[in-house]
Write an enzyme that holds these catalytic residues in place. Sequence first.
Site, PDB file in Angstrom:
ATOM      1  N   LYS A  52     -39.271  20.194 -21.414  1.00  8.80           N
ATOM      2  CA  LYS A  52     -39.175  18.891 -20.769  1.00  8.80           C
ATOM      3  C   LYS A  52     -38.235  17.997 -21.585  1.00  8.80           C
ATOM      4  O   LYS A  52     -38.380  17.881 -22.804  1.00  8.80           O
ATOM      5  CB  LYS A  52     -40.557  18.233 -20.711  1.00  8.80           C
ATOM      6  CG  LYS A  52     -41.591  19.024 -19.914  1.00  8.80           C
ATOM      7  CD  LYS A  52     -41.389  18.881 -18.434  1.00  8.80           C
ATOM      8  CE  LYS A  52     -42.497  19.590 -17.665  1.00  8.80           C
ATOM      9  NZ  LYS A  52     -42.311  19.506 -16.216  1.00  8.80           N
ATOM     10  N   ASP A  78     -36.676  19.194  -7.807  1.00 17.04           N
ATOM     11  CA  ASP A  78     -38.118  19.453  -7.895  1.00 17.04           C
ATOM     12  C   ASP A  78     -38.852  18.289  -7.207  1.00 17.04           C
ATOM     13  O   ASP A  78     -39.256  18.406  -6.055  1.00 17.04           O
ATOM     14  CB  ASP A  78     -38.532  19.608  -9.366  1.00 17.04           C
ATOM     15  CG  ASP A  78     -39.950  20.149  -9.496  1.00 17.04           C
ATOM     16  OD1 ASP A  78     -40.480  20.201 -10.615  1.00 17.04           O
ATOM     17  OD2 ASP A  78     -40.539  20.509  -8.458  1.00 17.04           O
ATOM     18  N   GLU A 132     -33.403  20.696 -14.281  1.00 17.42           N
ATOM     19  CA  GLU A 132     -34.312  20.393 -13.176  1.00 17.42           C
ATOM     20  C   GLU A 132     -34.439  18.878 -13.024  1.00 17.42           C
ATOM     21  O   GLU A 132     -34.647  18.167 -14.009  1.00 17.42           O
ATOM     22  CB  GLU A 132     -35.675  21.010 -13.492  1.00 17.42           C
ATOM     23  CG  GLU A 132     -36.651  21.093 -12.356  1.00 17.42           C
ATOM     24  CD  GLU A 132     -37.849  21.972 -12.717  1.00 17.42           C
ATOM     25  OE1 GLU A 132     -37.658  23.098 -13.225  1.00 17.42           O
ATOM     26  OE2 GLU A 132     -38.973  21.496 -12.523  1.00 17.42           O
ATOM     27  N   LYS A 150     -43.322  24.062  -5.299  1.00 24.51           N
ATOM     28  CA  LYS A 150     -44.691  24.068  -5.836  1.00 24.51           C
ATOM     29  C   LYS A 150     -45.623  24.334  -4.652  1.00 24.51           C
ATOM     30  O   LYS A 150     -46.005  23.391  -3.935  1.00 24.51           O
ATOM     31  CB  LYS A 150     -44.989  22.754  -6.539  1.00 24.51           C
ATOM     32  CG  LYS A 150     -44.240  22.604  -7.859  1.00 24.51           C
ATOM     33  CD  LYS A 150     -44.538  21.286  -8.537  1.00 24.51           C
ATOM     34  CE  LYS A 150     -44.125  21.268  -9.986  1.00 24.51           C
ATOM     35  NZ  LYS A 150     -42.748  21.713 -10.268  1.00 24.51           N
TER      36      LYS A 150
HETATM   37  O1  LIG Z   1     -42.409  24.846 -13.417  1.00 27.22           O
HETATM   38  C1  LIG Z   1     -42.893  25.180 -14.512  1.00 27.22           C
HETATM   39  O2  LIG Z   1     -42.305  25.907 -15.314  1.00 27.22           O
HETATM   40  C2  LIG Z   1     -44.253  24.674 -14.919  1.00 27.22           C
HETATM   41  C3  LIG Z   1     -44.804  23.631 -13.983  1.00 27.22           C
HETATM   42  C4  LIG Z   1     -44.253  22.265 -14.274  1.00 27.22           C
HETATM   43  O3  LIG Z   1     -43.369  22.087 -15.067  1.00 27.22           O
HETATM   44  C5  LIG Z   1     -44.898  21.115 -13.592  1.00 27.22           C
HETATM   45  C6  LIG Z   1     -46.279  21.140 -13.423  1.00 27.22           C
HETATM   46  C7  LIG Z   1     -46.932  20.050 -12.824  1.00 27.22           C
HETATM   47  C8  LIG Z   1     -46.206  18.946 -12.406  1.00 27.22           C
HETATM   48  C9  LIG Z   1     -44.804  18.912 -12.563  1.00 27.22           C
HETATM   49  C10 LIG Z   1     -44.162  20.009 -13.135  1.00 27.22           C
HETATM   50  C11 LIG Z   1     -42.656  19.999 -13.163  1.00 27.22           C
HETATM   51  O4  LIG Z   1     -42.028  21.033 -12.996  1.00 27.22           O
HETATM   52  O5  LIG Z   1     -42.076  18.905 -13.223  1.00 27.22           O
HETATM   53 MG   LIG Z   2     -40.163  19.901 -12.628  1.00 27.25          MG
END
Ligand SMILES: O=C(O)CCC(=O)c1ccccc1C(=O)O
Ligand SMILES: [Mg+2]
Length: 319
Positions: free
Chosen positions: A140, A222, A197, A246
Amino acid sequence: MVYQFSYRPLNKKFTRPVITNHGIWEIRESVIIRLVDTTGKVSWGEISPIHWFGSETLQQALDFCNQLPAEITPEIIFDIPDKLPACQFGFESALENLAETHESINYQNLTYSGLLPAGKAALDQWKTLWRQGYQTFKWKIGVDEISKEIKIFNSLIQKLPKSAKLRLDANGGLSYESAKLWLKICETLNNRIEFIEQPLSVDKFSEMLELSNAYHTKIALDESVATLQQLEDCYKQGWPGIFVIKPGIVGSPSQLRKFCQQHQIDVVFSSVFETAIGREAALKLAAELSQNNRAVGFGINHFFTEKDSNWLKSLWNNH
Ligand SMILES: O=C(O)CCC(=O)c1ccccc1C(=O)O
Ligand SMILES: [Mg+2]
């Protein structure tokens, strides 16, 4: 067909808080649902909303469950409105699990991406995940100042094996200038960065479109494609890059199936930090709908509870 329906709220503290540009997330609150068909077969489903990401709130999901009768039908399930995408996923997956055909989908040959902790903790954590077999990692960014994050990034890239892939997830937290800086840095790393992302916020679609045409490093949407309606909208607007899906909050699995089978899109399936119930349903969809072999963002085992029966049984027995 009618199904006996019951549900329970579930609160589960993360073993490590999830730190993103959106803030610090410590407890995963879900609703576990249970369907029993006329033959007595039991099936589970999971409603795991993420309101700050674009789904309904937990309370809206609970209110929806609360107003349902004790016996529900497939019509009720397929009538769940699009404003309750996590409910659509939870109920439809539970229904699909009751259909024999669904059992067969195997998701054993997926590869997984391991989520590194934000900040410099990533420098210690990556090796543990590497030893567990991960070759793709996600880190992140957009959490701390960019100068600090670039410094950590440079040492992370030094330490990571050259064959490893790294994804950077800004959760919409970068400015246009910072996004360009990150993309320039990634350009020099010949594809070791799989994608960046959601560099900018959801309202900056045209800026992200511009960036995706100006740099080689791929950009994945995303938050911009959190629900099926948003996914279709970005597709129609000609998004050329990657779509993160997701399943837990995107909406109806049958509608998602239709969309993915009608359009060739570059997809990465991603967790909503669900328990093993939602995870299994999501991974089955990922295995069925993946047209490429991008690692799925489900490699964070300490976020979900194994599907052993005790925690489930205790949920139903203790109320
Ligand atoms: O996508 C992944 O590798 C893990 C999941 C993840 O990062 C995530 C999990 C919950 C809420 C937001 C996010 C995101 O991708 O921003
Ligand atoms: Mg994400």
